[in-house]
Motif scaffolding. Structure first.
Motif, PDB file in Angstrom:
ATOM      1  N   TYR A   5       1.144  -1.034  -0.005  1.00  0.00           N
ATOM      2  CA  TYR A   5      -0.068   0.047  -0.247  1.00  0.00           C
ATOM      3  C   TYR A   5       0.485   1.646  -0.002  1.00  0.00           C
ATOM      4  N   ILE A   6       0.240   2.183  -0.173  1.00  0.00           N
ATOM      5  CA  ILE A   6       1.056   3.336  -0.741  1.00  0.00           C
ATOM      6  C   ILE A   6       0.145   4.641  -0.688  1.00  0.00           C
ATOM      7  N   LYS A   7      -0.101   5.337  -0.248  1.00  0.00           N
ATOM      8  CA  LYS A   7      -0.874   7.217   0.206  1.00  0.00           C
ATOM      9  C   LYS A   7       0.100   8.086  -0.509  1.00  0.00           C
ATOM     10  N   GLU A   8      -0.802   8.684  -1.705  1.00  0.00           N
ATOM     11  CA  GLU A   8      -0.623   9.808  -2.409  1.00  0.00           C
ATOM     12  C   GLU A   8      -1.343  10.774  -1.993  1.00  0.00           C
ATOM     13  N   CYS A   9      -0.597  12.214  -1.387  1.00  0.00           N
ATOM     14  CA  CYS A   9      -1.282  13.496  -0.999  1.00  0.00           C
ATOM     15  C   CYS A   9       0.330  14.611  -2.179  1.00  0.00           C
ATOM     16  N   PHE A  10      -0.649  15.968  -1.856  1.00  0.00           N
ATOM     17  CA  PHE A  10      -0.300  16.808  -2.457  1.00  0.00           C
ATOM     18  C   PHE A  10      -0.477  18.175  -1.985  1.00  0.00           C
ATOM     19  N   PHE A  11       0.108  19.549  -2.499  1.00  0.00           N
ATOM     20  CA  PHE A  11       0.050  20.828  -1.790  1.00  0.00           C
ATOM     21  C   PHE A  11      -0.632  21.589  -2.778  1.00  0.00           C
ATOM     22  N   GLN A  12      -1.709  22.209  -1.905  1.00  0.00           N
ATOM     23  CA  GLN A  12      -2.644  23.019  -2.912  1.00  0.00           C
ATOM     24  C   GLN A  12      -2.010  24.123  -1.804  1.00  0.00           C
ATOM     25  N   PHE A  13      -1.152  25.381  -3.620  1.00  0.00           N
ATOM     26  CA  PHE A  13      -0.911  27.133  -2.891  1.00  0.00           C
ATOM     27  C   PHE A  13      -2.408  28.030  -2.930  1.00  0.00           C
ATOM     28  N   ALA A  20      -4.623  30.949  -7.608  1.00  0.00           N
ATOM     29  CA  ALA A  20      -3.436  29.504  -7.196  1.00  0.00           C
ATOM     30  C   ALA A  20      -2.127  30.254  -7.104  1.00  0.00           C
ATOM     31  N   LEU A  21      -1.251  30.170  -7.275  1.00  0.00           N
ATOM     32  CA  LEU A  21      -0.102  30.298  -6.260  1.00  0.00           C
ATOM     33  C   LEU A  21       0.839  29.913  -7.569  1.00  0.00           C
ATOM     34  N   LYS A  22       1.124  29.859  -8.113  1.00  0.00           N
ATOM     35  CA  LYS A  22       2.467  29.660  -9.903  1.00  0.00           C
ATOM     36  C   LYS A  22       3.369  29.161  -9.625  1.00  0.00           C
ATOM     37  N   LYS A  23       4.107  29.057 -10.055  1.00  0.00           N
ATOM     38  CA  LYS A  23       6.077  28.189 -10.353  1.00  0.00           C
ATOM     39  C   LYS A  23       5.906  28.728  -8.949  1.00  0.00           C
ATOM     40  N   ILE A  24       5.857  28.252  -7.920  1.00  0.00           N
ATOM     41  CA  ILE A  24       6.671  28.914  -6.435  1.00  0.00           C
ATOM     42  C   ILE A  24       6.906  27.699  -5.988  1.00  0.00           C
ATOM     43  N   LYS A  25       8.310  28.291  -5.722  1.00  0.00           N
ATOM     44  CA  LYS A  25       9.757  27.916  -5.141  1.00  0.00           C
ATOM     45  C   LYS A  25      10.076  26.857  -3.522  1.00  0.00           C
ATOM     46  N   TYR A  26       9.220  25.650  -3.860  1.00  0.00           N
ATOM     47  CA  TYR A  26       8.956  24.941  -2.539  1.00  0.00           C
ATOM     48  C   TYR A  26      10.004  23.415  -1.978  1.00  0.00           C
ATOM     49  N   LYS A  27       9.737  23.124  -0.771  1.00  0.00           N
ATOM     50  CA  LYS A  27      10.400  22.330  -0.443  1.00  0.00           C
ATOM     51  C   LYS A  27       9.931  21.043   0.007  1.00  0.00           C
ATOM     52  N   VAL A  28      10.184  19.633   0.426  1.00  0.00           N
ATOM     53  CA  VAL A  28       8.789  18.930   1.281  1.00  0.00           C
ATOM     54  C   VAL A  28      10.037  18.153   2.112  1.00  0.00           C
ATOM     55  N   GLY A  48      -0.983  25.570  -8.670  1.00  0.00           N
ATOM     56  CA  GLY A  48      -0.594  25.228  -7.851  1.00  0.00           C
ATOM     57  C   GLY A  48      -0.492  25.168  -6.688  1.00  0.00           C
ATOM     58  N   GLN A  49      -0.411  23.350  -7.443  1.00  0.00           N
ATOM     59  CA  GLN A  49      -0.429  22.290  -7.474  1.00  0.00           C
ATOM     60  C   GLN A  49       1.124  21.506  -6.757  1.00  0.00           C
ATOM     61  N   THR A  50       1.725  21.273  -5.910  1.00  0.00           N
ATOM     62  CA  THR A  50       3.133  20.622  -5.899  1.00  0.00           C
ATOM     63  C   THR A  50       2.921  19.520  -6.701  1.00  0.00           C
ATOM     64  N   GLN A  51       4.165  18.318  -6.749  1.00  0.00           N
ATOM     65  CA  GLN A  51       3.891  17.212  -7.263  1.00  0.00           C
ATOM     66  C   GLN A  51       3.017  16.372  -6.357  1.00  0.00           C
ATOM     67  N   LYS A  52       2.727  15.197  -6.806  1.00  0.00           N
ATOM     68  CA  LYS A  52       2.305  14.055  -5.573  1.00  0.00           C
ATOM     69  C   LYS A  52       3.375  13.308  -5.259  1.00  0.00           C
ATOM     70  N   ILE A  53       3.360  13.739  -3.841  1.00  0.00           N
ATOM     71  CA  ILE A  53       3.466  12.425  -2.640  1.00  0.00           C
ATOM     72  C   ILE A  53       3.412  11.442  -2.395  1.00  0.00           C
TER      73      ILE A  53
END
Length: 343
Positions: A5-13, A20-28, A48-53
């Motif tokens: 099993y895996i759980k996928e999630c993402f953040f929405q800025f 939406a906050l586009k092209k924002i540099k982030y770290k997870v 405004g979304q990060t990649q799926k984690i």
């Protein structure tokens, strides 16, 4: 087949008003047992979304952005986002993820695959021995049979071979071997089950800051101001006019609406343009209000002998389009006086 099993999630800025906050540099940072096991660095997409984690065990996700900790700093740095709603730290804890502890290791997988291969070979050998002992088939003819998709030679009892090739034990063993895939990663991928996608929406806090400067870009510190939202008669910062700081800066007005600054020059109230608020990741943090001071002047005319009487304070005119202060020269006043006396 085993299950993984895996759980996928993402953040929405998003801004407070939902943009939406586009092209924002982030770290997870992905933490397990209070240790960072993985770091992801990227930019938000057009939505405004990060990649799926993806995580395969109980984890904590911490997100940082490149922004300004306060609007008065000159350089961006990595920081937890300044939020009006949402959390930059989320915990992933699903009971299904704990079942992954039962999934075979790569070493266990290799042992399992070797046993499956031997099992298939043993069943095939057993089937061939039955064929050889129950029918008059030469060894040469038996070797010509390619299990399980061989064409049946005419001399062999078709029903006998047909029944042997459809041996449920052989079919089951071959299917078990096939299910193990070509490699451990391939097998793990085939066994993977994605749990419900988790979304975390982060609303960034909006605010406005202004700075008063002169025509040369130097701060003006003698003004008093208030800040008003659009369509709101009540100030959102300073119920009574308050002096700006020495560097010409106002305080921080937290609002998600367009707003303007009201200030006084002499006895005149002046309203600046409306500006949209900013968030901590925006490049421009401070809106500058430029107030220019211009002096008009002319050479004296020796032919004019009209006395002007005692010295008087010259009037100041404010250009409503540029907020520029115009101090009229004496000659212009004289011309106005002469025009009025000639009527």
């Amino acid at each position: 087949m085993d299950k993984y099993y895996i759980k996928e999630c993402f953040f929405q800025f998003s801004r407070q008003r939902g943009d939406a906050l586009k092209k924002i540099k982030y770290k997870v940072y992905i933490l397990q047992n209070n240790k960072v096991v993985k770091e992801i660095a990227d930019f938000t997409d057009e939505r405004g979304q990060t990649q799926k984690i993806s995580v395969d065990s109980s984890s904590q996700l911490r997100i940082l952005v490149e922004g300004y900790k306060t609007p008065f700093l000159n350089k961006k740095e990595w920081m937890p986002p300044l939020l009006s709603k949402g959390e930059n730290i989320i915990t992933i804890d699903d009971k299904k993820l704990s079942e992954n502890l039962k999934f075979p290791t790569e070493q266990q997988y290799n042992v399992k695959k070797e046993l499956a291969k031997k099992h298939v070979a043993q069943i095939k050998t057993y089937s061939l021995n039955i064929l050889k002992s129950t029918s008059k088939i030469s060894n040469k003819e038996i070797k010509s049979i390619d299990f399980p998709k061989s064409k049946i030679p005419i001399k062999i009892d078709k029903n006998l071979i047909k029944n042997s090739l459809r041996d449920p034990w052989l079919e089951g063993a071959e299917k078990a071997l096939k299910d193990l895939g070509e490699s451990y990663n391939d097998y793990k991928k085939k066994c993977t089950i994605k749990l419900t996608l988790k979304q975390s929406i982060l609303y960034f806090k909006s605010y406005s800051v202004y700075q008063f400067i002169d025509g040369q870009g130097k701060p003006i510190s003698y003004l008093k101001y208030q800040i008003f939202e659009k369509n709101n008669k009540e100030p959102i910062l300073n119920n009574m006019p308050k002096s700006v700081e020495k560097n010409g800066l106002t305080g921080v007005a937290f609002t998600y609406k367009e707003n303007q600054v009201k200030y006084k020059i002499g006895s005149s109230d002046i309203f600046g343009d409306f500006f949209s608020p900013v968030v901590c990741v925006d490049d421009k943090q401070i809106q500058q209000i430029k107030i220019g001071v211009s002096m008009g002047g002319t050479a004296p005319d020796p032919n004019k002998t009209l006395g002007l009487g005692k010295a008087q304070k010259l009037p100041i005119i404010v250009n409503p389009h540029t907020d520029e202060l115009l101090i009229l020269p004496q000659e212009v006043i004289l011309d106005k006086i002469m025009d009025s006396t000639s009527l």
